[in-house]
Design a protein around this motif. Sequence first.
Motif, PDB file in Angstrom:
ATOM      1  N   TYR A  21      39.138 -18.082  37.697  1.00 28.73           N
ATOM      2  CA  TYR A  21      38.987 -19.610  37.826  1.00 28.73           C
ATOM      3  C   TYR A  21      40.076 -20.196  38.846  1.00 28.73           C
ATOM      4  O   TYR A  21      39.807 -21.080  39.770  1.00 28.73           O
ATOM      5  CB  TYR A  21      38.930 -20.508  36.514  1.00 28.73           C
ATOM      6  N   GLN A  22      41.192 -19.443  38.893  1.00 25.22           N
ATOM      7  CA  GLN A  22      42.044 -19.898  39.947  1.00 25.22           C
ATOM      8  C   GLN A  22      41.814 -19.339  41.338  1.00 25.22           C
ATOM      9  O   GLN A  22      42.067 -20.367  42.156  1.00 25.22           O
ATOM     10  CB  GLN A  22      43.526 -19.110  39.401  1.00 25.22           C
ATOM     11  N   VAL A  23      41.311 -18.301  41.368  1.00 22.52           N
ATOM     12  CA  VAL A  23      40.973 -17.760  42.721  1.00 22.52           C
ATOM     13  C   VAL A  23      39.781 -18.893  43.311  1.00 22.52           C
ATOM     14  O   VAL A  23      39.812 -19.075  44.302  1.00 22.52           O
ATOM     15  CB  VAL A  23      40.382 -16.457  42.593  1.00 22.52           C
ATOM     16  N   ARG A  24      38.681 -18.878  42.431  1.00 22.09           N
ATOM     17  CA  ARG A  24      37.504 -19.826  42.834  1.00 22.09           C
ATOM     18  C   ARG A  24      38.226 -21.600  43.205  1.00 22.09           C
ATOM     19  O   ARG A  24      37.733 -21.869  44.030  1.00 22.09           O
ATOM     20  CB  ARG A  24      36.596 -20.030  41.625  1.00 22.09           C
ATOM     21  N   SER A  25      39.118 -22.021  42.311  1.00 23.59           N
ATOM     22  CA  SER A  25      39.708 -23.337  42.569  1.00 23.59           C
ATOM     23  C   SER A  25      40.443 -23.415  43.767  1.00 23.59           C
ATOM     24  O   SER A  25      40.361 -24.375  44.571  1.00 23.59           O
ATOM     25  CB  SER A  25      40.531 -23.530  41.368  1.00 23.59           C
ATOM     26  N   GLU A  26      41.277 -22.234  44.252  1.00 25.29           N
ATOM     27  CA  GLU A  26      42.089 -22.280  45.154  1.00 25.29           C
ATOM     28  C   GLU A  26      41.328 -22.138  46.615  1.00 25.29           C
ATOM     29  O   GLU A  26      41.420 -23.110  47.628  1.00 25.29           O
ATOM     30  CB  GLU A  26      42.903 -20.914  45.385  1.00 25.29           C
ATOM     31  N   LEU A  27      40.086 -21.320  46.479  1.00 24.19           N
ATOM     32  CA  LEU A  27      39.086 -21.285  47.640  1.00 24.19           C
ATOM     33  C   LEU A  27      38.227 -22.566  47.924  1.00 24.19           C
ATOM     34  O   LEU A  27      38.111 -23.046  48.978  1.00 24.19           O
ATOM     35  CB  LEU A  27      38.014 -20.260  47.583  1.00 24.19           C
ATOM     36  N   GLN A  28      37.847 -23.367  46.577  1.00 26.96           N
ATOM     37  CA  GLN A  28      37.427 -24.509  46.878  1.00 26.96           C
ATOM     38  C   GLN A  28      38.255 -25.654  47.299  1.00 26.96           C
ATOM     39  O   GLN A  28      37.727 -26.451  48.396  1.00 26.96           O
ATOM     40  CB  GLN A  28      36.995 -24.832  45.546  1.00 26.96           C
ATOM     41  N   SER A  29      39.507 -25.586  47.106  1.00 34.35           N
ATOM     42  CA  SER A  29      40.600 -26.532  47.739  1.00 34.35           C
ATOM     43  C   SER A  29      40.678 -26.087  49.133  1.00 34.35           C
ATOM     44  O   SER A  29      41.039 -27.245  50.147  1.00 34.35           O
ATOM     45  CB  SER A  29      41.870 -26.550  46.986  1.00 34.35           C
ATOM     46  N   TRP A  30      40.509 -24.952  49.724  1.00 35.34           N
ATOM     47  CA  TRP A  30      40.251 -24.483  51.227  1.00 35.34           C
ATOM     48  C   TRP A  30      39.279 -24.949  51.817  1.00 35.34           C
ATOM     49  O   TRP A  30      39.079 -24.824  52.847  1.00 35.34           O
ATOM     50  CB  TRP A  30      40.811 -23.121  51.356  1.00 35.34           C
ATOM     51  N   ARG A  31      38.184 -25.339  50.917  1.00 37.36           N
ATOM     52  CA  ARG A  31      36.815 -25.553  51.472  1.00 37.36           C
ATOM     53  C   ARG A  31      36.115 -24.232  52.227  1.00 37.36           C
ATOM     54  O   ARG A  31      35.405 -24.321  53.085  1.00 37.36           O
ATOM     55  CB  ARG A  31      36.895 -26.671  52.651  1.00 37.36           C
ATOM     56  N   ALA A  32      36.600 -23.274  51.682  1.00 37.26           N
ATOM     57  CA  ALA A  32      36.040 -21.921  52.041  1.00 37.26           C
ATOM     58  C   ALA A  32      34.435 -21.993  52.083  1.00 37.26           C
ATOM     59  O   ALA A  32      34.025 -21.014  52.946  1.00 37.26           O
ATOM     60  CB  ALA A  32      36.597 -20.748  51.316  1.00 37.26           C
ATOM     61  N   GLU A  33      33.661 -22.671  51.200  1.00 34.86           N
ATOM     62  CA  GLU A  33      32.564 -22.571  51.064  1.00 34.86           C
ATOM     63  C   GLU A  33      31.917 -23.071  52.615  1.00 34.86           C
ATOM     64  O   GLU A  33      30.760 -22.556  52.823  1.00 34.86           O
ATOM     65  CB  GLU A  33      31.861 -23.532  50.117  1.00 34.86           C
ATOM     66  N   GLY A 189      57.852 -11.591  48.018  1.00 36.01           N
ATOM     67  CA  GLY A 189      57.418 -12.314  46.755  1.00 36.01           C
ATOM     68  C   GLY A 189      56.575 -13.195  46.889  1.00 36.01           C
ATOM     69  O   GLY A 189      56.018 -13.647  47.961  1.00 36.01           O
ATOM     70  N   PRO A 190      55.970 -13.652  45.749  1.00 36.39           N
ATOM     71  CA  PRO A 190      54.821 -14.415  45.925  1.00 36.39           C
ATOM     72  C   PRO A 190      54.987 -15.764  46.562  1.00 36.39           C
ATOM     73  O   PRO A 190      56.270 -16.211  46.145  1.00 36.39           O
ATOM     74  CB  PRO A 190      54.537 -14.707  44.448  1.00 36.39           C
ATOM     75  N   ARG A 191      54.060 -16.371  47.168  1.00 37.24           N
ATOM     76  CA  ARG A 191      54.222 -17.767  47.822  1.00 37.24           C
ATOM     77  C   ARG A 191      53.093 -18.417  47.524  1.00 37.24           C
ATOM     78  O   ARG A 191      51.870 -17.976  47.216  1.00 37.24           O
ATOM     79  CB  ARG A 191      54.495 -17.336  49.360  1.00 37.24           C
ATOM     80  N   SER A 192      52.913 -19.784  47.720  1.00 39.00           N
ATOM     81  CA  SER A 192      51.780 -20.678  47.504  1.00 39.00           C
ATOM     82  C   SER A 192      51.033 -20.515  48.727  1.00 39.00           C
ATOM     83  O   SER A 192      51.504 -20.734  49.750  1.00 39.00           O
ATOM     84  CB  SER A 192      52.394 -22.091  47.471  1.00 39.00           C
ATOM     85  N   PRO A 193      49.790 -20.040  48.718  1.00 41.25           N
ATOM     86  CA  PRO A 193      48.967 -20.065  49.867  1.00 41.25           C
ATOM     87  C   PRO A 193      48.809 -21.318  50.524  1.00 41.25           C
ATOM     88  O   PRO A 193      48.629 -22.218  49.907  1.00 41.25           O
ATOM     89  CB  PRO A 193      47.691 -19.335  49.530  1.00 41.25           C
ATOM     90  N   GLN A 194      48.727 -21.245  51.930  1.00 37.63           N
ATOM     91  CA  GLN A 194      48.637 -22.273  52.683  1.00 37.63           C
ATOM     92  C   GLN A 194      47.060 -22.204  53.571  1.00 37.63           C
ATOM     93  O   GLN A 194      46.799 -21.209  53.992  1.00 37.63           O
ATOM     94  CB  GLN A 194      49.517 -22.489  53.719  1.00 37.63           C
ATOM     95  N   PRO A 195      46.439 -23.359  53.084  1.00 33.39           N
ATOM     96  CA  PRO A 195      45.037 -23.269  53.775  1.00 33.39           C
ATOM     97  C   PRO A 195      45.085 -23.156  55.233  1.00 33.39           C
ATOM     98  O   PRO A 195      45.968 -23.806  55.715  1.00 33.39           O
ATOM     99  CB  PRO A 195      44.288 -24.514  53.286  1.00 33.39           C
ATOM    100  N   ALA A 196      43.950 -22.513  55.893  1.00 32.34           N
ATOM    101  CA  ALA A 196      43.834 -22.395  57.478  1.00 32.34           C
ATOM    102  C   ALA A 196      42.906 -23.613  57.744  1.00 32.34           C
ATOM    103  O   ALA A 196      42.646 -23.574  59.036  1.00 32.34           O
ATOM    104  CB  ALA A 196      43.392 -21.062  57.732  1.00 32.34           C
TER     105      ALA A 196
END
Length: 197
Positions: A21-33, A189-196
């Motif tokens: 769910y976290q992966v899906r939500s992150e991709l949706q916030s990036w508008r990867a669809e 270390g882990p970082r918060s991904p930044q949308p492109a």
Amino acid sequence: MSATKLLVLGIVHLSGGAHGYQVRSELQSWRAEIWAKINPGSVYHALKKAAADGLLTEQAEPGKSGPERILYRVTARGRDEMVELVRDGLRRTHDADMLNAAIAMLPMLTRTDAIAQVNERVARLEAELVEQATWREHPNPESPEHVREQAELWAGQARTELEWAKSLSERLSEGAYTMADDPGSWRTGPRSPQPAF
């Protein structure tokens, strides 16, 4: 599928571990669809397939108020695959989804590696433009004349992409973005991904 695989591996890795769910939500916030044509169902399929292929580990966790959830983490093999997918996406032409995914995960590469892959894309685009110019100057007389319009469109798109790729190579050379070999990169270390997008 490669674009989905790359983005799923990248988000799991950058998160230090994530649920579907976290992966899906992150991709949706990036508008990867929109820019990678990823639908929610393909995210879960990609996670399961990557785990089956040894690119991710799965760890069952009790759900807070529901069924058990699976926590995914990237394996060393998964990191290697992710880096190779970024390289491939940067240098391969005629695959906009993969290019967009590679840009989103660009910091997975070292600066030198990223510049080399982008410069390979530049060389490929330049060669394709020469080939297109020859075709446009000497078209097959049996081809319908309106087909030449498609060649003009492609050439215009290729010229724009070539200009962008040269500019990205310059920006990377000048130190743009935190890359894998820079302080504060994903390797430290882990970082918060930044949308492109």
